[in-house]
Design a protein around this motif. Structure first.
Motif, PDB file in Angstrom:
ATOM      1  N   LEU A  94       0.832  -1.202   0.000  1.00  6.87           N
ATOM      2  CA  LEU A  94       0.000   0.000   0.000  1.00  6.87           C
ATOM      3  C   LEU A  94       0.870   1.257   0.000  1.00  6.87           C
ATOM      4  CD1 LEU A  94      -2.906   1.156   0.246  1.00  6.87           C
ATOM      5  CD2 LEU A  94      -2.693   0.927   2.719  1.00  6.87           C
ATOM      6  N   GLN A  95       2.010   1.194   0.725  1.00  7.59           N
ATOM      7  CA  GLN A  95       2.874   2.379   0.845  1.00  7.59           C
ATOM      8  C   GLN A  95       3.480   2.804  -0.493  1.00  7.59           C
ATOM      9  OE1 GLN A  95       3.388  -0.512   2.462  1.00  7.59           O
ATOM     10  NE2 GLN A  95       5.517  -1.197   2.379  1.00  7.59           N
ATOM     11  N   LEU A  97       1.836   3.641  -2.890  1.00  8.24           N
ATOM     12  CA  LEU A  97       1.016   4.747  -3.399  1.00  8.24           C
ATOM     13  C   LEU A  97       1.841   6.041  -3.437  1.00  8.24           C
ATOM     14  CD1 LEU A  97      -2.472   4.234  -1.699  1.00  8.24           C
ATOM     15  CD2 LEU A  97      -1.936   4.056  -4.135  1.00  8.24           C
ATOM     16  N   GLU A 184     -22.987  -4.052  -6.004  1.00  8.40           N
ATOM     17  CA  GLU A 184     -21.920  -3.307  -5.334  1.00  8.40           C
ATOM     18  C   GLU A 184     -20.607  -3.499  -6.078  1.00  8.40           C
ATOM     19  OE1 GLU A 184     -21.600  -4.216  -1.180  1.00  8.40           O
ATOM     20  OE2 GLU A 184     -23.756  -3.906  -0.905  1.00  8.40           O
ATOM     21  N   TYR A 207     -11.856  -5.947  -2.223  1.00  5.24           N
ATOM     22  CA  TYR A 207     -11.075  -4.740  -2.510  1.00  5.24           C
ATOM     23  C   TYR A 207      -9.676  -5.040  -3.044  1.00  5.24           C
ATOM     24  CZ  TYR A 207      -9.468  -4.894   2.476  1.00  5.24           C
ATOM     25  OH  TYR A 207      -8.956  -5.238   3.702  1.00  5.24           O
ATOM     26  N   CYS A 209      -7.070  -7.199  -2.291  1.00  2.00           N
ATOM     27  CA  CYS A 209      -5.839  -7.228  -1.493  1.00  2.00           C
ATOM     28  C   CYS A 209      -4.908  -8.382  -1.885  1.00  2.00           C
ATOM     29  CB  CYS A 209      -6.130  -7.201   0.003  1.00  2.00           C
ATOM     30  SG  CYS A 209      -6.720  -8.718   0.716  1.00  2.00           S
ATOM     31  N   ALA A 234     -13.112   7.362  -8.804  1.00  2.00           N
ATOM     32  CA  ALA A 234     -13.458   6.381  -7.767  1.00  2.00           C
ATOM     33  C   ALA A 234     -13.077   4.973  -8.222  1.00  2.00           C
ATOM     34  CB  ALA A 234     -14.944   6.460  -7.440  1.00  2.00           C
ATOM     35  N   ARG A 237      -9.346   4.601  -7.846  1.00  2.00           N
ATOM     36  CA  ARG A 237      -8.954   4.359  -6.449  1.00  2.00           C
ATOM     37  C   ARG A 237      -9.029   2.881  -6.079  1.00  2.00           C
ATOM     38  NH1 ARG A 237     -11.621   9.474  -5.228  1.00  2.00           N
ATOM     39  NH2 ARG A 237     -13.622   8.470  -4.820  1.00  2.00           N
ATOM     40  N   ARG A 238      -9.919   2.138  -6.756  1.00  2.00           N
ATOM     41  CA  ARG A 238     -10.055   0.718  -6.436  1.00  2.00           C
ATOM     42  C   ARG A 238      -8.904  -0.118  -7.009  1.00  2.00           C
ATOM     43  NH1 ARG A 238     -14.013   3.339  -5.040  1.00  2.00           N
ATOM     44  NH2 ARG A 238     -15.423   2.565  -3.445  1.00  2.00           N
ATOM     45  N   HIS A 240      -5.805   1.441  -7.740  1.00  2.00           N
ATOM     46  CA  HIS A 240      -4.628   1.986  -7.035  1.00  2.00           C
ATOM     47  C   HIS A 240      -4.870   1.877  -5.543  1.00  2.00           C
ATOM     48  CE1 HIS A 240      -2.782   4.503 -10.556  1.00  2.00           C
ATOM     49  NE2 HIS A 240      -2.787   3.202 -10.757  1.00  2.00           N
ATOM     50  N   PHE A 241      -4.837   0.627  -5.060  1.00  3.57           N
ATOM     51  CA  PHE A 241      -5.126   0.393  -3.638  1.00  3.57           C
ATOM     52  C   PHE A 241      -4.023  -0.490  -3.060  1.00  3.57           C
ATOM     53  CE2 PHE A 241      -8.366  -0.763  -0.218  1.00  3.57           C
ATOM     54  CZ  PHE A 241      -8.452   0.526   0.280  1.00  3.57           C
ATOM     55  N   ILE A 242      -4.369  -1.637  -2.500  1.00  2.00           N
ATOM     56  CA  ILE A 242      -3.365  -2.439  -1.782  1.00  2.00           C
ATOM     57  C   ILE A 242      -2.209  -2.867  -2.705  1.00  2.00           C
ATOM     58  CG2 ILE A 242      -2.979  -4.496  -0.375  1.00  2.00           C
ATOM     59  CD1 ILE A 242      -4.929  -2.639   1.016  1.00  2.00           C
TER      60      ILE A 242
ATOM     61  N   ARG B  44       6.599   5.303   5.787  1.00  8.47           N
ATOM     62  CA  ARG B  44       5.699   4.823   4.730  1.00  8.47           C
ATOM     63  C   ARG B  44       4.724   5.899   4.273  1.00  8.47           C
ATOM     64  NH1 ARG B  44       3.323  -0.555   7.056  1.00  8.47           N
ATOM     65  NH2 ARG B  44       3.485   0.654   8.965  1.00  8.47           N
ATOM     66  N   PHE B  46       1.922   7.152   5.326  1.00 11.39           N
ATOM     67  CA  PHE B  46       0.483   6.848   5.325  1.00 11.39           C
ATOM     68  C   PHE B  46      -0.392   8.094   5.321  1.00 11.39           C
ATOM     69  CE2 PHE B  46      -1.189   2.575   5.677  1.00 11.39           C
ATOM     70  CZ  PHE B  46      -0.037   1.812   5.723  1.00 11.39           C
ATOM     71  N   PHE B  49      -0.625   9.504   1.737  1.00 13.14           N
ATOM     72  CA  PHE B  49      -1.243   8.818   0.590  1.00 13.14           C
ATOM     73  C   PHE B  49      -2.698   8.429   0.821  1.00 13.14           C
ATOM     74  CE2 PHE B  49       1.261   5.032   2.248  1.00 13.14           C
ATOM     75  CZ  PHE B  49       0.173   4.246   2.617  1.00 13.14           C
ATOM     76  N   TYR B  53      -8.687   9.544  -0.745  1.00 20.25           N
ATOM     77  CA  TYR B  53      -9.462   8.295  -0.671  1.00 20.25           C
ATOM     78  C   TYR B  53     -10.727   8.495   0.166  1.00 20.25           C
ATOM     79  CZ  TYR B  53      -5.956   5.705  -3.217  1.00 20.25           C
ATOM     80  OH  TYR B  53      -5.148   5.252  -4.218  1.00 20.25           O
ATOM     81  N   GLU B  54     -11.670   7.532   0.020  1.00 21.38           N
ATOM     82  CA  GLU B  54     -12.972   7.616   0.698  1.00 21.38           C
ATOM     83  C   GLU B  54     -12.866   7.100   2.133  1.00 21.38           C
ATOM     84  OE1 GLU B  54     -15.256   5.036  -1.967  1.00 21.38           O
ATOM     85  OE2 GLU B  54     -14.076   5.931  -3.580  1.00 21.38           O
ATOM     86  N   GLN B  57     -12.721   3.415   2.554  1.00 23.18           N
ATOM     87  CA  GLN B  57     -11.437   2.874   2.089  1.00 23.18           C
ATOM     88  C   GLN B  57     -10.345   3.134   3.117  1.00 23.18           C
ATOM     89  OE1 GLN B  57     -11.257   4.833  -1.909  1.00 23.18           O
ATOM     90  NE2 GLN B  57     -10.996   2.740  -2.669  1.00 23.18           N
ATOM     91  N   ARG B  64      -3.445  -1.208   7.779  1.00 20.60           N
ATOM     92  CA  ARG B  64      -2.123  -1.655   7.298  1.00 20.60           C
ATOM     93  C   ARG B  64      -0.969  -0.935   7.991  1.00 20.60           C
ATOM     94  NH1 ARG B  64      -6.517  -3.873   4.549  1.00 20.60           N
ATOM     95  NH2 ARG B  64      -5.734  -5.709   3.467  1.00 20.60           N
TER      96      ARG B  64
END
Lengths: 262, 432
Positions: A94-95, A97, A184, A207, A209, A234, A237-238, A240-242, B44, B46, B49, B53-54, B57, B64
């Motif tokens: 995730l980091q 990002l 959903e 999501y 992971c 949106a 974002r899904r 560009h996530f974990i 990191r 956090f 970043f 985001y929502e 989320q 993490r």
């Protein structure tokens, strides 16, 4: 491996420590582990010999400092089989990002004296730096994944990597489709299985992971997300996530971001 | 042995802590010249970043930060959003979030007591080595840890980065037949948790009274876990939204974790601080166990932290039983809550201390700014102060090995979770 027990090391790089818990959360089974392997390095549990030569190295975390780069090369040299565990080690985490942003500006926004902290400009997967023999995906990996991989390696075979999407696990478990029936947004169609359809079974969309499945039809899925009311940002974002640096998710999210600016 | 000598001790990797840290110590002419707890968990970022985001989320993202206490991160975040959006938890939801949180206290405290701290007291390198001489104690710990993990998974699907918590409730409510077996196991575990308190109280503790400030959440109706005001042993009481007026963070050149202070002084957060400030609110049977264990609370001996942790572990099981005995499947596991613009504040008691969050949220429920203050950075100044004090008390003429072991043991009393080293200090930042 006759006579002596195979040696195991658990190494940590930039991470939350959650994947090492796949071992520390084994309960009483943890006490049987020394019957199978000699644990020579596992700093969180106590044994501390990072330079030891081992048969199997489990590597958690991503590479984000110059020192990490040296250390992972050393780990590679000393390990017969190197297994990366979790989203940080397999995809930068995730980091990563922060890779999309101006890292220097962020560092100076957080630390009064950012020059005191030596970091690379990116957080990246172990496989970007050294040869990796086997990857276990997930954020976190489960105890089942890690123990079965260890069992297979100890029996002389490479663990078989997952390729199918989460959808297959939903069908197997008889979970009603989150995307079609509940309407959903669900990343299940593009996400690697291995979790046992955790999120759909818990009443929500996947999501992502575990990172991308072997085949990712992201244009089709993101069109469906638009139909369900998500805008391009949106949807981006899904992806560009974990597992935002896994190539398929990285490309999909970036494409959606570009489209939203058009 | 000479009256004074020079000692340079460098513990390059502290084992049996979560995350990575190191201690640098220079003793010159019998006095400590330099003592640095160096946290080198790479930053990191956090807080940066998650911008853009929502809310829901972000609940999954901040988990993490720490694999050992993801529930704490999720609970501080969801509390912040719900306070801002004007949503008050219905009784069912408040009770079940508290039960889930008890699961995290149970697993984290059991992990720390048995796998991380007890080997120090009994002279082993690791719990696996300790298991050969103390098999029953180690098994008890591992089984309690598993029970805590299973209690988290009841509400969250899995114990590390659980997937159940959302704004307005849980994504799904467990069925009664899922709750019943966990409830039974919790009831069955009560005697073992009581025995654990006595077992930790029977360990050999150095005599080590110190003056320090305890800070914890406090709530008039309950032993505070998931809500309350911040209080200190020195008379501070404030709503959590004023945290930034009283507490300050500083960067040290040798660490990626920021140090926090209250009125310019280090302070303690965590199980011993909570017991010291809130012990009178423990349920009567738990308090009886505490009062007969042989260690007096409130205590200013940091080595009693392991006993405080065991008392809280016993409390977590007791409380979870009481909460789950009233379990009923609700009509709906969540309520849709529309987002509102504003500054969101959340604070809950993670296993190793209070965890404070601030989020600035826009009308669409998108995060525009975040600040997260985890317990380990709050304790870092106190840890350094304590290591200095404890080593002076031990005597700086002790062998290097004895100094190293004592320093490690002192640090482990705080159960530092160094993965959390990701912070925000300056508030006048560029906003994207």
């Amino acid at each position: 491996m006759n006579g002596q027990k195979p040696k195991l090391a658990v190494h940590k790089f930039s991470s939350c420590d959650g994947c090492q818990l796949a071992l520390l959360n084994l309960g009483e089974t943890l006490l049987q582990l020394p019957e199978l392997v000699e644990i020579v390095h596992f700093a969180e549990a106590g044994p501390n010999a990072p330079d030891a030569t081992v048969d199997i190295a489990l590597v958690e975390g991503s590479i984000s400092t110059p020192e990490d780069v040296h250390r992972i090369r050393m780990v590679r040299e000393k390990s017969r089989v190197l297994v990366t565990i979790g989203a940080c080690a397999t995809a930068g985490g995730l980091q990563a990002l922060a890779n999309f942003a101006d890292r220097d500006a962020w560092m100076s926004a957080i630390y009064p004296n950012p020059e005191l902290i030596d970091t690379l400009r990116t957080s990246s997967a172990i496989s970007g730096h050294v040869r990796v023999d086997c990857e276990l995906h997930g954020c976190p990996v489960s105890s089942r994944q890690v123990v079965s991989a260890l069992r297979e390696l100890l029996n002389g075979v490479m663990p078989r990597e997952e390729t199918q999407p989460v959808c297959v696990e939903c069908k197997r478990r008889g979970v009603i489709c989150t995307l079609v029936s509940k309407g959903e947004p669900c990343m299940g169609p593009v996400t690697l299985s291995g979790c046992g359809a955790l999120c759909p079974a818990a009443g929500r969309g996947c999501y992502g992971c575990y990172g991308p499945a072997e085949r990712v039809n992201d244009p089709s899925l993101s069109n469906r997300f638009v139909d369900l009311g998500l805008d391009r940002q949106a949807s981006a974002r899904r992806f560009h996530f974990i597992a935002n640096q896994a190539p398929a998710f990285k490309a999909a999210g970036s494409r959606l971001k570009d489209e939203s600016h058009e | 042995m000479s009256e004074s000598r020079d000692v340079h001790i460098n513990i390059p990797v502290l084992t049996r802590v979560e995350g990575e840290g190191a201690l640098e110590l220079d003793v010159v002419n019998g006095e400590i010249e330099r003592l640095n707890l160096r946290i080198f968990e790479p930053p990191r970022l956090f807080e940066k970043f998650i911008e853009g985001y929502e809310c829901n989320q972000v609940i999954d993202m901040v988990a993490r930060i720490c694999g050992i206490c993801p529930v704490a991160y999720q609970m501080s975040a969801v509390q912040a959003f719900e306070r801002l959006f004007g949503f008050e938890e219905p009784d069912w939801l408040r009770a079940m979030r508290r039960a889930m949180y008890c699961g995290e206290w149970l697993q984290s405290h059991a992990l720390h007591i048995h796998l991380l701290a007890a080997p120090d007291f009994l002279g082993f390198d690791s719990a696996i080595a300790m298991a050969r001489d103390y098999p029953d104690a180690v098994k008890r710990g591992l089984n309690l840890q598993t029970l805590g993990n299973d209690l988290i998974a009841l509400f969250g699907g899995r114990s590390v980065h659980p997937v159940g918590v959302r704004v307005g409730g849980f994504y799904r409510a467990p069925r009664e037949e899922e709750v019943a077996p966990i409830l039974q196991r919790l009831r069955d575990a009560l005697p073992a948790t009581e025995a654990l308190v006595a077992w930790t109280a029977g360990l050999d503790f150095p005599d080590d009274e110190q003056a320090f400030i305890s800070v914890a959440l406090s709530h008039p109706k309950e032993y505070a876990v998931g809500r309350g005001n911040l209080i200190s042993g020195q008379g501070l009481e404030t709503d959590i939204s004023f945290y930034e007026s009283f507490f300050h963070e500083h960067q040290m050149p040798y660490s990626t974790a920021l140090h926090a202070t209250l009125d310019g002084r280090p302070y303690l957060t965590g199980p011993l601080a909570r017991i010291n400030l809130n012990f009178h609110q423990l349920p009567k049977p738990v308090r009886d166990v505490m009062e007969t264990c042989g260690i007096h609370f409130p205590s200013h001996n940091m080595f009693h932290s392991i006993v405080a942790r065991a008392i809280e572990l016993h409390f977590a099981v007791f409380e979870a039983v009481a909460l789950l005995e009233r379990y009923q499947v609700p009509q709906s596991s969540y309520i849709e809550v529309p987002p509102q613009e504003g500054n969101a504040f959340g604070c809950t008691e993670a296993p190793r201390g209070f965890l404070w969050h601030r989020y600035d949220v826009d009308q669409q429920g998108i995060i525009r700014f975040a600040r997260i203050v985890p317990p380990t950075s709050q304790n870092q100044g106190r840890i350094e102060e304590d290591v200095r004090h404890s080593l002076e008390k031990l005597g700086l003429n002790a062998s290097d090995e004895a100094i190293r072991l004592r320093a490690e043991q002192v640090i482990r009393n705080y159960d530092p979770c160094i993965s959390c080293a990701t912070h925000f200090l300056k508030l006048d930042i560029n906003r994207r």
